[in-house]
Scaffold this active site. Structure first.
Site, PDB file in Angstrom:
ATOM      1  N   ASP A 244      50.136  49.132  43.522  1.00 36.40           N
ATOM      2  CA  ASP A 244      50.564  48.855  42.018  1.00 36.40           C
ATOM      3  C   ASP A 244      51.500  50.042  41.702  1.00 36.40           C
ATOM      4  O   ASP A 244      51.520  51.331  42.074  1.00 36.40           O
ATOM      5  CB  ASP A 244      49.332  49.151  41.016  1.00 36.40           C
ATOM      6  CG  ASP A 244      49.880  48.604  39.479  1.00 36.40           C
ATOM      7  OD1 ASP A 244      50.763  47.799  39.249  1.00 36.40           O
ATOM      8  OD2 ASP A 244      49.163  48.761  38.677  1.00 36.40           O
TER       9      ASP A 244
ATOM     10  N   ASN B  37      49.855  36.924  38.695  1.00 39.69           N
ATOM     11  CA  ASN B  37      51.312  37.372  38.847  1.00 39.69           C
ATOM     12  C   ASN B  37      52.303  36.151  38.601  1.00 39.69           C
ATOM     13  O   ASN B  37      53.339  36.468  38.607  1.00 39.69           O
ATOM     14  CB  ASN B  37      51.497  38.034  40.065  1.00 39.69           C
ATOM     15  CG  ASN B  37      50.829  39.418  40.176  1.00 39.69           C
ATOM     16  OD1 ASN B  37      50.461  40.006  41.241  1.00 39.69           O
ATOM     17  ND2 ASN B  37      50.783  40.006  38.796  1.00 39.69           N
TER      18      ASN B  37
HETATM   19  C1  IPE Z   1      47.506  43.873  40.486  1.00 37.78           C
HETATM   20  O1  IPE Z   1      48.783  44.602  39.770  1.00 37.78           O
HETATM   21  C2  IPE Z   1      47.902  42.785  41.363  1.00 37.78           C
HETATM   22  C3  IPE Z   1      48.650  43.334  42.624  1.00 37.78           C
HETATM   23  C4  IPE Z   1      48.785  44.641  42.884  1.00 37.78           C
HETATM   24  C5  IPE Z   1      49.241  42.377  43.311  1.00 37.78           C
HETATM   25  P1  IPE Z   1      49.121  44.091  38.314  1.00 37.78           P
HETATM   26  O2  IPE Z   1      50.080  44.838  38.284  1.00 37.78           O
HETATM   27  O3  IPE Z   1      49.201  42.414  38.400  1.00 37.78           O
HETATM   28  O4  IPE Z   1      47.769  44.173  37.441  1.00 37.78           O
HETATM   29  P2  IPE Z   1      47.613  44.380  35.792  1.00 37.78           P
HETATM   30  O5  IPE Z   1      48.189  43.353  35.112  1.00 37.78           O
HETATM   31  O6  IPE Z   1      48.530  45.797  35.525  1.00 37.78           O
HETATM   32  O7  IPE Z   1      46.300  44.508  35.707  1.00 37.78           O
HETATM   33  C1  IPE Z   2      52.638  45.819  41.931  1.00 36.49           C
HETATM   34  O1  IPE Z   2      53.779  46.616  41.155  1.00 36.49           O
HETATM   35  C2  IPE Z   2      53.453  44.764  42.687  1.00 36.49           C
HETATM   36  C3  IPE Z   2      52.724  43.497  42.182  1.00 36.49           C
HETATM   37  C4  IPE Z   2      51.802  43.385  41.276  1.00 36.49           C
HETATM   38  C5  IPE Z   2      53.342  42.068  42.726  1.00 36.49           C
HETATM   39  P1  IPE Z   2      54.038  46.225  39.624  1.00 36.49           P
HETATM   40  O2  IPE Z   2      55.047  45.112  39.724  1.00 36.49           O
HETATM   41  O3  IPE Z   2      52.865  45.631  39.026  1.00 36.49           O
HETATM   42  O4  IPE Z   2      54.491  47.424  39.004  1.00 36.49           O
HETATM   43  P2  IPE Z   2      54.296  47.864  37.443  1.00 36.49           P
HETATM   44  O5  IPE Z   2      52.651  47.901  37.328  1.00 36.49           O
HETATM   45  O6  IPE Z   2      54.777  47.119  36.737  1.00 36.49           O
HETATM   46  O7  IPE Z   2      54.962  49.321  37.579  1.00 36.49           O
HETATM   47 MG    MG Z   3      51.450  46.562  37.994  1.00 35.43          MG
END
Ligand code: IPE
Ligand code: IPE
Ligand code: MG
Length: 257
Positions: free
Chosen positions: A32, A80
């Protein structure tokens, strides 16, 4: 003696401090912070995802070098799909590109690729590329790398309940025979052991619908590092922390010795 020990530890690299005999059998990572990494640099979110692929290689290589048998990476959740269309499309394109590019890393390190999640929801191209790499690496034995793609733990549990209900209805199994091991055999993770260590980057301290059943007794490790900045050393630190914890599984400390 104690002072000598401290000096010795000080001189040891992080990697040397990891006890080979106490490695977790299964490490899972919630990767993340890509979006925030990009934002901090004044870049568009997808640049964060692009740079996140380098961190994937760091984690995969470090795990394989150490001898970790199972590494599972949360790459895309069922939730996602709700992100802006362009971001989803870019993530899927990056997946295809990474699979094409990293097949060599997988073969060189004798790594078998696997995937969990509602894979039929992936775009055709991503699905086919994924199946191709899974097929090409199926005989590799050093480590199993599992990508969680369009994965949601609740979706997985619903799937298990539907399959088991159908088996009961068709008299294939009896309700009394349902136990933890039958449930395990119907999860996407049927070929994987329970998670020992769950790592989440970016400072968020939540599970976000990842492996709810499988992390029942996992050690949780949260780090503020944003995923694109994750290096081998960050994995070493997580492993050292893990090895210094006492896993009691409901027992008392005294019972463990
Ligand atoms: C969790 O991250 C999913 C992945 C890392 C693929 P998100 O960024 O989607 O999670 P939330 O929405 O902050 O909980
Ligand atoms: C994790 O990074 C990747 C996926 C969830 C696909 P994020 O895209 O969630 O990054 P933040 O949480 O917005 O920084
Ligand atoms: Mg995230």
């Amino acid at each position: 003696m104690a002072a000598d020990r401290v000096i010795a530890d000080f001189n040891m690299s992080l990697k040397d401090q990891i006890v080979k005999e106490k490695l977790p059998n299964h490490v899972a990572i919630i990767m993340d912070g890509n979006g925030r990494w990009a934002k901090q640099k004044g870049l568009v979110r997808v640049m964060g995802h692009e740079n996140g692929t380098k961190a994937v290689r760091e984690a995969v290589e470090a795990s394989a070098e150490l001898g970790i048998k199972n590494l599972t990476l949360y790459a895309f959740s069922t939730e996602n799909w709700k992100r802006p269309k362009l971001e989803v499309q870019t993530l899927m394109k990056l997946l295809v590109r990474s699979l094409k590019k990293e097949i060599k890393t997988l073969q060189d390190n004798n790594i078998k690729l696997s995937a969990i999640g509602c894979l039929k929801d992936l775009p055709n191209k991503a699905y086919e590329e994924l199946q191709d790499v899974i097929e090409k690496t199926k005989d590799n034995t050093n480590m199993t790398l599992t990508l969680a793609l369009s994965y949601g733990s609740r979706e997985e549990i619903v799937k298990v309940i539907k399959e088991l209900s159908l088996k009961v209805k068709n008299n294939i199994i009896s309700p009394e025979s349902i136990d933890e091991s039958i449930i395990n055999k119907h999860l996407y993770t049927q070929n994987l052991p329970d998670v020992d260590l769950l790592i989440r980057t970016s400072g968020e301290q939540r599970i976000s619908n990842f492996l709810l059943w499988q992390i029942a007794y996992a050690e949780l490790y949260f780090t503020d590092i944003l995923w694109p900045d994750f290096k081998k050393e960050n994995l070493y630190k997580a492993l050292i922390t893990y090895q210094n914890r006492e896993r009691r599984f409901g027992k008392t400390s005294e019972q463990l010795t």
